[in-house]
Design a protein around this motif. Structure first.
Motif, PDB file in Angstrom:
ATOM      1  N   ARG A  77      11.129 -24.019 -45.726  1.00  0.00           N
ATOM      2  CA  ARG A  77       9.711 -24.321 -45.949  1.00  0.00           C
ATOM      3  C   ARG A  77       8.935 -23.003 -45.986  1.00  0.00           C
ATOM      4  NH1 ARG A  77       6.275 -28.056 -41.724  1.00  0.00           N
ATOM      5  NH2 ARG A  77       4.250 -27.713 -42.633  1.00  0.00           N
ATOM      6  N   ARG A  78       7.999 -22.905 -46.916  1.00  0.00           N
ATOM      7  CA  ARG A  78       7.145 -21.724 -47.015  1.00  0.00           C
ATOM      8  C   ARG A  78       5.692 -22.151 -46.869  1.00  0.00           C
ATOM      9  NH1 ARG A  78       9.902 -17.378 -48.367  1.00  0.00           N
ATOM     10  NH2 ARG A  78      11.980 -17.698 -49.182  1.00  0.00           N
ATOM     11  N   VAL A  79       4.971 -21.399 -46.047  1.00  0.00           N
ATOM     12  CA  VAL A  79       3.574 -21.731 -45.757  1.00  0.00           C
ATOM     13  C   VAL A  79       2.747 -20.453 -45.872  1.00  0.00           C
ATOM     14  CG1 VAL A  79       2.020 -22.697 -44.028  1.00  0.00           C
ATOM     15  CG2 VAL A  79       4.396 -23.448 -44.090  1.00  0.00           C
ATOM     16  N   CYS A 108       8.062 -13.433 -49.988  1.00  0.00           N
ATOM     17  CA  CYS A 108       9.173 -12.819 -49.273  1.00  0.00           C
ATOM     18  C   CYS A 108      10.500 -13.456 -49.688  1.00  0.00           C
ATOM     19  CB  CYS A 108       8.969 -12.901 -47.763  1.00  0.00           C
ATOM     20  SG  CYS A 108       7.435 -12.152 -47.202  1.00  0.00           S
ATOM     21  N   PRO A 109      10.907 -13.267 -50.940  1.00  0.00           N
ATOM     22  CA  PRO A 109      12.116 -13.948 -51.429  1.00  0.00           C
ATOM     23  C   PRO A 109      13.386 -13.578 -50.686  1.00  0.00           C
ATOM     24  CG  PRO A 109      11.388 -12.282 -52.984  1.00  0.00           C
ATOM     25  CD  PRO A 109      10.324 -12.383 -51.929  1.00  0.00           C
ATOM     26  N   ASP A 144      13.817 -22.215 -40.620  1.00  0.00           N
ATOM     27  CA  ASP A 144      13.129 -23.486 -40.834  1.00  0.00           C
ATOM     28  C   ASP A 144      11.828 -23.278 -41.597  1.00  0.00           C
ATOM     29  OD1 ASP A 144      15.072 -25.034 -39.519  1.00  0.00           O
ATOM     30  OD2 ASP A 144      14.143 -24.657 -37.578  1.00  0.00           O
ATOM     31  N   ALA A 145      11.142 -22.166 -41.330  1.00  0.00           N
ATOM     32  CA  ALA A 145       9.875 -21.901 -42.006  1.00  0.00           C
ATOM     33  C   ALA A 145       9.648 -20.397 -42.108  1.00  0.00           C
ATOM     34  CB  ALA A 145       8.722 -22.541 -41.246  1.00  0.00           C
ATOM     35  N   ALA A 146       9.029 -19.989 -43.199  1.00  0.00           N
ATOM     36  CA  ALA A 146       8.565 -18.614 -43.382  1.00  0.00           C
ATOM     37  C   ALA A 146       7.068 -18.700 -43.626  1.00  0.00           C
ATOM     38  CB  ALA A 146       9.264 -17.948 -44.555  1.00  0.00           C
ATOM     39  N   VAL A 147       6.314 -17.960 -42.835  1.00  0.00           N
ATOM     40  CA  VAL A 147       4.856 -18.032 -42.906  1.00  0.00           C
ATOM     41  C   VAL A 147       4.303 -16.693 -43.361  1.00  0.00           C
ATOM     42  CG1 VAL A 147       2.741 -18.396 -41.573  1.00  0.00           C
ATOM     43  CG2 VAL A 147       4.787 -19.732 -41.041  1.00  0.00           C
ATOM     44  N   THR A 148       3.430 -16.731 -44.361  1.00  0.00           N
ATOM     45  CA  THR A 148       2.660 -15.565 -44.747  1.00  0.00           C
ATOM     46  C   THR A 148       1.218 -15.842 -44.348  1.00  0.00           C
ATOM     47  OG1 THR A 148       2.454 -16.447 -46.986  1.00  0.00           O
ATOM     48  CG2 THR A 148       4.174 -14.820 -46.614  1.00  0.00           C
ATOM     49  N   MET A 149       0.457 -14.788 -44.203  1.00  0.00           N
ATOM     50  CA  MET A 149      -0.903 -14.957 -43.678  1.00  0.00           C
ATOM     51  C   MET A 149      -1.938 -14.444 -44.664  1.00  0.00           C
ATOM     52  SD  MET A 149      -0.534 -14.228 -39.680  1.00  0.00           S
ATOM     53  CE  MET A 149       0.812 -14.914 -38.759  1.00  0.00           C
ATOM     54  N   THR A 187       0.854 -25.905 -34.089  1.00  0.00           N
ATOM     55  CA  THR A 187       0.905 -27.044 -35.004  1.00  0.00           C
ATOM     56  C   THR A 187       2.198 -27.024 -35.802  1.00  0.00           C
ATOM     57  OG1 THR A 187      -1.509 -27.131 -35.167  1.00  0.00           O
ATOM     58  CG2 THR A 187      -0.263 -28.181 -36.930  1.00  0.00           C
ATOM     59  N   LEU A 188       2.578 -25.855 -36.336  1.00  0.00           N
ATOM     60  CA  LEU A 188       3.812 -25.750 -37.098  1.00  0.00           C
ATOM     61  C   LEU A 188       5.028 -26.090 -36.243  1.00  0.00           C
ATOM     62  CD1 LEU A 188       5.339 -24.997 -39.685  1.00  0.00           C
ATOM     63  CD2 LEU A 188       5.281 -22.621 -38.914  1.00  0.00           C
TER      64      LEU A 188
END
Length: 77
Positions: free
Chosen positions: A41-43, A34-35, A23-28, A71-72
């Motif tokens: 969704r990418r955040v 990160c293909p 559902d989502a991939a998160v980078t910080m 929140t996500l």
């Protein structure tokens, strides 16, 4: 916070080749996309690296991540 992380280990991105779509991939803050990780969704959260921070600053980053995760999760329903 009382989590036992001794039973967890990092996984390389190879573990996600041709894997499920998340559902989502998160980078910080690294700017990487990160293909190999398929995501609807990418955040990118722009979280500071706590490596050289004082314990108090480290806890602030930890708490910021917790808030953003909650929140996500609420947004994803």
């Amino acid at each position: 916070l009382g989590y036992d992380l001794s039973v967890h280990e990092s996984k390389g991105l190879d573990a996600f080749n041709d894997g499920p779509e998340f559902d989502a991939a998160v980078t910080m803050g690294c700017g990487d996309e990160c293909p190999r990780v398929r995501a609807k969704r990418r955040v990118d959260w722009q979280i500071p690296d706590p490596r050289e921070m004082s314990p108090e600053e480290f806890r602030q980053v930890r708490d910021l991540i917790e808030t953003k995760v909650k929140t996500l999760l609420a947004e994803l329903g």
